[in-house]
Design an enzyme around this catalytic site. Sequence first.
Site, short mmCIF file in Angstrom:
data_model
loop_
_atom_site.label_atom_id
_atom_site.label_comp_id
_atom_site.label_asym_id
_atom_site.label_seq_id
_atom_site.Cartn_x
_atom_site.Cartn_y
_atom_site.Cartn_z
N PRO A 2 0.83 -1.20 0.00
CA PRO A 2 0.00 0.00 0.00
C PRO A 2 0.87 1.26 0.00
CG PRO A 2 -0.55 -1.48 1.83
CD PRO A 2 0.73 -1.93 1.25
N GLU A 3 0.80 2.01 -1.06
CA GLU A 3 1.44 3.31 -1.12
C GLU A 3 0.39 4.34 -0.74
OE1 GLU A 3 4.50 4.21 -1.67
OE2 GLU A 3 5.46 2.41 -2.47
#
Length: 271
Positions: A2-3
């Site tokens: 997850p960015e």
Amino acid sequence: MPELPEVETTRRGLAKLVTGKKIRRVLVRERRLRWPIPDELSQYLVGRTVRAVRRRAKYLLIDTSNGTLIIHLGMSGSIRHVAPNAPVRKHDHVDIELDDEICLRYHDPRRFGSMHWTSVSADEHFLLCSLGPEPLGPDFTPDYLYGRSRNRKIAVKNFLMDAHVVVGVGNIYASEALYLSGLSPVRAAGQVSLARYAKLVDSVQQTLRRAIKAGGTTLRDFVSGDGQPGYFGQQLFVYGKAGERCSKCASEIRVRTIGQRSSYYCPVCQR
DNA sequence: CCCGATTCCTGTAGGC
DNA sequence: TGCCTACAGGAATCGG
């Protein structure tokens, strides 16, 4: 992993789903995350109403009437909306059940994520209190970066990835933004001019905005979907492309380790 | 203070 | 085809 775009997508999905809902039950199957989940998590949450879902850096902040649940998704974490009796998969570590049979299920194979509770302002929590500005916020300016970087000998790539300098710029986006601004990843941060930092600010924002846009179409509602990371679909110029041709000058893209992380760059375009 | 190295963890990719 | 190892990465923390 997850960015920032995935975290923001998750936040939007959660906000729509749980704002105003009361928490009915909390089930912790595995408390050994990056930090142990507090034993009292259930006591803190059950019976409380969700007031808002916010984001700071890559932290999700779930505000209730008596405090805030702070969640980090680490590298492999995701939160999905499932039916209360949905079969439990491996690495489904936490369930948070709310009104209307809503069950939020936290899944995290590598357990680099974390959950914290704070009864005061989340910004004062030790994990959040010394974070740098948001990359898409008003405080992330060329003057700010230039000022923070004076006399710093650290490689500009590591400087850019330091959450105390600016949050939300991971390894992929750092390589991409440095490529766009024509900056060598190994250049000392203190040796970069104000004009170059202006270009870098622009490149970071452009890269993140494009990723959020891609995330928005690929992920839609991360909370109810399969949680497939969206950055694979985005246009990458250099990341993971060692041996391929630079799209500007056709030189061979190289990879080298900087600060224990793989860095991809064009040796001709980036100085 | 500054900076590089180490650590956590497991799924996946690559080598043989 | 299957086993084994190396690698990936966010971010705190340690050691110099």
